[in-house]
Design a protein around this motif. Structure first.
Motif, PDB file in Angstrom:
ATOM      1  N   VAL A 111       8.581 -14.860   0.233  1.00 34.29           N
ATOM      2  CA  VAL A 111       7.572 -14.363  -0.713  1.00 34.29           C
ATOM      3  C   VAL A 111       6.451 -13.585  -0.019  1.00 34.29           C
ATOM      4  O   VAL A 111       6.035 -12.523  -0.515  1.00 34.29           O
ATOM      5  N   PRO A 112       5.939 -14.046   1.139  1.00 30.86           N
ATOM      6  CA  PRO A 112       4.885 -13.256   1.800  1.00 30.86           C
ATOM      7  C   PRO A 112       5.344 -11.839   2.156  1.00 30.86           C
ATOM      8  O   PRO A 112       4.535 -10.903   2.108  1.00 30.86           O
ATOM      9  N   GLN A 113       6.613 -11.670   2.478  1.00 34.10           N
ATOM     10  CA  GLN A 113       7.131 -10.335   2.789  1.00 34.10           C
ATOM     11  C   GLN A 113       7.222  -9.478   1.524  1.00 34.10           C
ATOM     12  O   GLN A 113       6.891  -8.291   1.539  1.00 34.10           O
ATOM     13  N   ILE A 114       7.671 -10.106   0.428  1.00 37.20           N
ATOM     14  CA  ILE A 114       7.713  -9.390  -0.853  1.00 37.20           C
ATOM     15  C   ILE A 114       6.300  -8.988  -1.253  1.00 37.20           C
ATOM     16  O   ILE A 114       6.063  -7.871  -1.732  1.00 37.20           O
ATOM     17  N   GLU A 115       5.361  -9.905  -1.050  1.00 33.25           N
ATOM     18  CA  GLU A 115       3.969  -9.645  -1.422  1.00 33.25           C
ATOM     19  C   GLU A 115       3.403  -8.466  -0.635  1.00 33.25           C
ATOM     20  O   GLU A 115       2.765  -7.568  -1.202  1.00 33.25           O
ATOM     21  N   LYS A 116       3.669  -8.455   0.654  1.00 31.42           N
ATOM     22  CA  LYS A 116       3.159  -7.386   1.528  1.00 31.42           C
ATOM     23  C   LYS A 116       3.791  -6.036   1.183  1.00 31.42           C
ATOM     24  O   LYS A 116       3.092  -5.015   1.082  1.00 31.42           O
ATOM     25  N   ASP A 117       5.105  -6.020   1.005  1.00 33.21           N
ATOM     26  CA  ASP A 117       5.824  -4.756   0.829  1.00 33.21           C
ATOM     27  C   ASP A 117       5.796  -4.211  -0.599  1.00 33.21           C
ATOM     28  O   ASP A 117       5.838  -2.990  -0.803  1.00 33.21           O
ATOM     29  N   TYR A 118       5.720  -5.125  -1.576  1.00 35.18           N
ATOM     30  CA  TYR A 118       5.901  -4.672  -2.956  1.00 35.18           C
ATOM     31  C   TYR A 118       4.806  -5.100  -3.940  1.00 35.18           C
ATOM     32  O   TYR A 118       4.413  -4.323  -4.798  1.00 35.18           O
ATOM     33  N   ILE A 119       4.337  -6.340  -3.829  1.00 37.49           N
ATOM     34  CA  ILE A 119       3.334  -6.802  -4.790  1.00 37.49           C
ATOM     35  C   ILE A 119       1.983  -6.146  -4.526  1.00 37.49           C
ATOM     36  O   ILE A 119       1.327  -5.638  -5.448  1.00 37.49           O
ATOM     37  N   ASN A 120       1.571  -6.113  -3.271  1.00 32.63           N
ATOM     38  CA  ASN A 120       0.271  -5.522  -2.930  1.00 32.63           C
ATOM     39  C   ASN A 120       0.223  -4.013  -3.156  1.00 32.63           C
ATOM     40  O   ASN A 120      -0.854  -3.430  -3.287  1.00 32.63           O
ATOM     41  N   THR A 121       1.382  -3.380  -3.200  1.00 34.89           N
ATOM     42  CA  THR A 121       1.440  -1.933  -3.415  1.00 34.89           C
ATOM     43  C   THR A 121       1.590  -1.581  -4.896  1.00 34.89           C
ATOM     44  O   THR A 121       1.626  -0.401  -5.251  1.00 34.89           O
ATOM     45  N   GLY A 122       1.714  -2.613  -5.753  1.00 36.41           N
ATOM     46  CA  GLY A 122       1.855  -2.365  -7.183  1.00 36.41           C
ATOM     47  C   GLY A 122       3.268  -2.062  -7.627  1.00 36.41           C
ATOM     48  O   GLY A 122       3.506  -1.748  -8.799  1.00 36.41           O
ATOM     49  N   THR A 123       4.226  -2.174  -6.711  1.00 37.00           N
ATOM     50  CA  THR A 123       5.616  -1.874  -7.039  1.00 37.00           C
ATOM     51  C   THR A 123       6.287  -3.016  -7.784  1.00 37.00           C
ATOM     52  O   THR A 123       7.103  -2.790  -8.682  1.00 37.00           O
ATOM     53  N   ALA A 124       5.951  -4.245  -7.415  1.00 41.36           N
ATOM     54  CA  ALA A 124       6.614  -5.405  -8.017  1.00 41.36           C
ATOM     55  C   ALA A 124       5.602  -6.461  -8.444  1.00 41.36           C
ATOM     56  O   ALA A 124       4.493  -6.540  -7.913  1.00 41.36           O
ATOM     57  N   ALA A 125       6.015  -7.251  -9.413  1.00 41.37           N
ATOM     58  CA  ALA A 125       5.245  -8.415  -9.845  1.00 41.37           C
ATOM     59  C   ALA A 125       6.181  -9.617  -9.788  1.00 41.37           C
ATOM     60  O   ALA A 125       7.363  -9.510 -10.120  1.00 41.37           O
ATOM     61  N   LEU A 126       5.658 -10.750  -9.328  1.00 43.88           N
ATOM     62  CA  LEU A 126       6.457 -11.957  -9.189  1.00 43.88           C
ATOM     63  C   LEU A 126       6.082 -12.955 -10.271  1.00 43.88           C
ATOM     64  O   LEU A 126       4.905 -13.267 -10.466  1.00 43.88           O
ATOM     65  N   TYR A 127       7.087 -13.461 -10.967  1.00 40.11           N
ATOM     66  CA  TYR A 127       6.895 -14.438 -12.037  1.00 40.11           C
ATOM     67  C   TYR A 127       7.595 -15.741 -11.662  1.00 40.11           C
ATOM     68  O   TYR A 127       8.604 -15.725 -10.951  1.00 40.11           O
ATOM     69  N   PHE A 128       7.054 -16.863 -12.174  1.00 36.45           N
ATOM     70  CA  PHE A 128       7.659 -18.160 -11.869  1.00 36.45           C
ATOM     71  C   PHE A 128       8.058 -18.879 -13.144  1.00 36.45           C
ATOM     72  O   PHE A 128       7.299 -18.929 -14.117  1.00 36.45           O
ATOM     73  N   SER A 129       9.273 -19.446 -13.129  1.00 34.87           N
ATOM     74  CA  SER A 129       9.776 -20.215 -14.262  1.00 34.87           C
ATOM     75  C   SER A 129      10.297 -21.555 -13.762  1.00 34.87           C
ATOM     76  O   SER A 129      11.066 -21.608 -12.790  1.00 34.87           O
ATOM     77  N   ASN A 130       9.877 -22.633 -14.387  1.00 37.48           N
ATOM     78  CA  ASN A 130      10.292 -23.967 -13.961  1.00 37.48           C
ATOM     79  C   ASN A 130      11.759 -24.229 -14.286  1.00 37.48           C
ATOM     80  O   ASN A 130      12.237 -23.914 -15.380  1.00 37.48           O
ATOM     81  N   PHE A 131      12.442 -24.836 -13.329  1.00 36.82           N
ATOM     82  CA  PHE A 131      13.800 -25.324 -13.576  1.00 36.82           C
ATOM     83  C   PHE A 131      13.936 -26.681 -12.889  1.00 36.82           C
ATOM     84  O   PHE A 131      14.546 -26.829 -11.838  1.00 36.82           O
ATOM     85  N   PRO A 132      13.296 -27.724 -13.468  1.00 38.54           N
ATOM     86  CA  PRO A 132      13.250 -29.049 -12.841  1.00 38.54           C
ATOM     87  C   PRO A 132      14.540 -29.843 -13.058  1.00 38.54           C
ATOM     88  O   PRO A 132      14.728 -30.464 -14.097  1.00 38.54           O
ATOM     89  N   PHE A 133      15.410 -29.843 -12.060  1.00 37.24           N
ATOM     90  CA  PHE A 133      16.694 -30.527 -12.229  1.00 37.24           C
ATOM     91  C   PHE A 133      16.993 -31.570 -11.155  1.00 37.24           C
ATOM     92  O   PHE A 133      17.903 -32.378 -11.305  1.00 37.24           O
ATOM     93  N   ILE A 134      16.219 -31.594 -10.082  1.00 37.49           N
ATOM     94  CA  ILE A 134      16.551 -32.491  -8.971  1.00 37.49           C
ATOM     95  C   ILE A 134      16.230 -33.947  -9.289  1.00 37.49           C
ATOM     96  O   ILE A 134      17.029 -34.845  -9.020  1.00 37.49           O
ATOM     97  N   GLY A 135      15.070 -34.211  -9.860  1.00 40.86           N
ATOM     98  CA  GLY A 135      14.690 -35.586 -10.160  1.00 40.86           C
ATOM     99  C   GLY A 135      13.700 -35.645 -11.309  1.00 40.86           C
ATOM    100  O   GLY A 135      13.207 -34.615 -11.771  1.00 40.86           O
ATOM    101  N   GLU A 136      13.413 -36.851 -11.765  1.00 42.18           N
ATOM    102  CA  GLU A 136      12.456 -37.012 -12.851  1.00 42.18           C
ATOM    103  C   GLU A 136      11.074 -36.490 -12.463  1.00 42.18           C
ATOM    104  O   GLU A 136      10.337 -35.951 -13.289  1.00 42.18           O
TER     105      GLU A 136
END
Length: 259
Positions: A111-136
């Motif tokens: 993620v820090p590399q994506i942030e440096k190369d693409y997010i900080n330049t306005g090329t990309a935006a990163l979104y997060f979606s929960n997928f809780p399957f490992i444990g309660e």
């Protein structure tokens, strides 16, 4: 297994035992994938050797970045936490579980590399979606981050980083309400910790977490982290940033041609 929220009227209720078995199967497959990706991430830390290894071992993965050719998945980006500009031409969605070791590695090394190369330049935006399957307690952590997000959106990413930084053994139940509240206080998020505790205990945002989980199920993601770039599932090696970068560049070019 107790579901996070009551079923909606008319919605078919999934047998908890079937859901548990599916999660166990997914978890076993995920552990295999984790071992492979962890090895690749470790290799990637050795700069000169990594170049040779990536050229020899991972070039085949570079051609496996465009998914299956199916229509791109659609997301309601307005309902997900975002890092970067919402009008960025490339939108990257990560499905994650806070107990997943590879999610931690991905967050700390890729993620820090994506942030440096693409997010900080306005090329990309990163979104997060929960997928809780490992444990309660994966669900407990998901409820916690949703609470923080709804209290103070800009506190979401520091809290996400803090949880991953303090991640413990995935086979143990460590993401408890007390632990998550104390971590939020220690991280100085500037939120109401009493409300955070109340939201976790009352499952205030269970509906949102369940909807995100259901979206991952509908997309048949194999485990976490699973990445979608402009709706197209990235099927390459998440430990190979060069291959991931190529997929982002392809999405950027496609978005430009459409505009």
């Amino acid at each position: 297994m107790q579901t996070l929220s009551n079923s909606k009227p008319g919605k078919k209720k999934i047998n908890p035992e079937i859901k548990r078995q599916k999660n166990q199967e997914r978890l076993e497959k995920e552990r295999i994938r984790q071992r492979k990706t962890m090895r690749n991430l470790i290799i990637g830390t050795v700069a000169v050797i990594a170049v040779v290894v990536l050229l020899i071992v991972f070039i085949p993965n570079n051609n496996n970045t465009a998914g299956t050719g199916a229509a791109p998945a659609t997301f309601d980006y307005t309902q997900l936490p975002v890092k970067g500009k919402t009008d960025a031409p490339v939108k990257i969605v990560e499905f994650g579980d806070f107990k997943c070791p590879i999610c931690k590695q991905y967050n700390e090394q890729i993620v820090p590399q994506i942030e440096k190369d693409y997010i900080n330049t306005g090329t990309a935006a990163l979104y997060f979606s929960n997928f809780p399957f490992i444990g309660e307690d994966s669900k407990t952590a998901a409820l916690a981050v949703e609470s923080v997000y709804h209290q103070k959106q800009e506190a979401f990413w520091p809290y996400l980083d803090a949880i991953y930084a303090n991640q413990q053994d995935e086979n143990k139940e460590w993401a408890t309400t007390d632990y998550l509240v104390q971590l939020a206080e220690k991280t100085n998020l500037g939120i109401d910790s009493a409300k955070l505790r109340q939201d976790i205990e009352n499952k205030t945002y269970a509906k949102q977490v369940e909807a995100q989980y259901d979206k991952g199920e509908a997309l048949q993601i194999p485990g976490t982290p699973s990445i979608f770039i402009n709706g197209v599932q990235y099927t390459g090696d998440l430990g190979d940033y060069n291959a991931l970068k190529k997929a982002i560049e392809q999405a950027k070019t496609a978005a430009g041609s459409e505009g």
